[in-house]
Design a protein around this motif. Structure first.
Motif, PDB file in Angstrom:
ATOM      1  N   PRO A  88     -52.791 -40.508 -12.100  1.00 33.20           N
ATOM      2  CA  PRO A  88     -53.751 -39.403 -11.971  1.00 33.20           C
ATOM      3  C   PRO A  88     -53.273 -38.145 -12.676  1.00 33.20           C
ATOM      4  N   ASP A  92     -57.566 -34.829 -12.060  1.00 30.43           N
ATOM      5  CA  ASP A  92     -57.925 -35.766 -10.991  1.00 30.43           C
ATOM      6  C   ASP A  92     -57.573 -35.178  -9.628  1.00 30.43           C
ATOM      7  N   TYR A 102     -58.565 -43.774  -4.902  1.00 27.60           N
ATOM      8  CA  TYR A 102     -58.891 -43.499  -6.307  1.00 27.60           C
ATOM      9  C   TYR A 102     -58.198 -44.538  -7.176  1.00 27.60           C
ATOM     10  N   ILE A 104     -57.475 -46.250 -10.737  1.00 22.82           N
ATOM     11  CA  ILE A 104     -57.459 -45.918 -12.169  1.00 22.82           C
ATOM     12  C   ILE A 104     -57.050 -47.167 -12.938  1.00 22.82           C
TER      13      ILE A 104
ATOM     14  N   GLY B  90     -63.081 -36.453 -12.567  1.00 28.32           N
ATOM     15  CA  GLY B  90     -61.677 -36.579 -12.927  1.00 28.32           C
ATOM     16  C   GLY B  90     -61.554 -36.896 -14.395  1.00 28.32           C
TER      17      GLY B  90
END
Lengths: 143, 94
Positions: A88, A92, A102, A104, B90
């Motif tokens: 992140p 983020d 979250y 990714i 984000g």
């Protein structure tokens, strides 16, 4: 710990490949830390989708409603980092919410690679990485 | 008459795990103030240090973003529903 059923894992990676070199995003739906559906959502950022993603409010509401329809919960969101590590960023962190996972996925030269999951600390100071378990079987809701 | 406020998933833990709470108020701002008086842990996630709504939070009155109405002064009437919607965003780098 976050568990992804095989279809959810494949869906996130496929989405990252399809949108490369732009970022993809979507919702994670499931229960008790097990994701049974990765719901692809449009990236509506106006800041350049190679480096940013944004979920518009209408799509956020649709994700909550989809979870409710499945008798499940909205567990978090995923997005891709094209040609960047699956870690992140400060951006983020600034935009993160508590409770959510979250996820990714790093997409290097068009191919999805590392997939990680992160949770915001209570004091919003940082993310903590959590283990990700990928199931080998397809998604069968267990609730 | 109290107005229904829909609480998004990440904030339910701060509202006794409820997805809907009720609050009294003539405007959206009053509703939110009364709600955060009861559920004080919600405050830091909705307001910044200056006491203004965080830019990462959207407040909808029924299907309309209050930023395009009268913001927190938007009046509410019987039967309205207020939704708190987290801005999810984000991306790489800063």
């Amino acid at each position: 710990m976050l568990t992804l059923c095989a279809d959810a894992d494949a869906g996130i990676r496929r989405h990252g490949r399809e949108t490369y070199p732009h970022e993809c995003c979507g919702a994670l739906i499931g229960r008790n830390g097990r994701v049974v559906e990765a719901l692809a959502l449009p990236n509506t950022t106006e800041e350049g989708s190679r480096r940013r993603f944004r979920v518009r409010p209408a799509d956020y509401r649709a994700a909550e409603q989809r979870a409710e329809a499945l008798g499940a919960d909205l567990l978090g969101f995923y997005h891709s980092h094209p040609d960047h590590p699956a870690r992140p960023s400060q951006y983020d962190l600034d935009h993160a919410w508590p409770v959510f996972a979250y996820v990714i996925v790093s997409v290097a030269e068009g191919e999805p690679e590392a997939l990680t999951s992160w949770r915001l600390r209570e004091d919003r100071s940082a993310f903590d990485e959590e283990p990700v378990v990928i199931e080998e079987t397809s998604c069968q809701p267990e609730f | 008459m109290p107005t229904r406020i829909l609480i998004p998933t990440p904030l339910r833990v701060y509202a006794d795990k409820q997805d809907v709470v009720e609050a009294e108020g003539g405007t959206v701002g009053e509703l939110l103030a009364n709600m955060t008086a009861r559920y004080s842990d919600l405050r830091k996630h909705l307001y910044n240090d200056e006491g203004k709504l965080r830019s990462f939070v959207a407040i909808y009155l029924n299907d309309d973003d209050i930023r395009f109405l009268e913001k927190e002064a938007t009046p509410v009437k019987d039967g309205d529903t207020v939704s708190i919607i987290p801005s999810v965003a984000g991306g790489v780098g800063s």
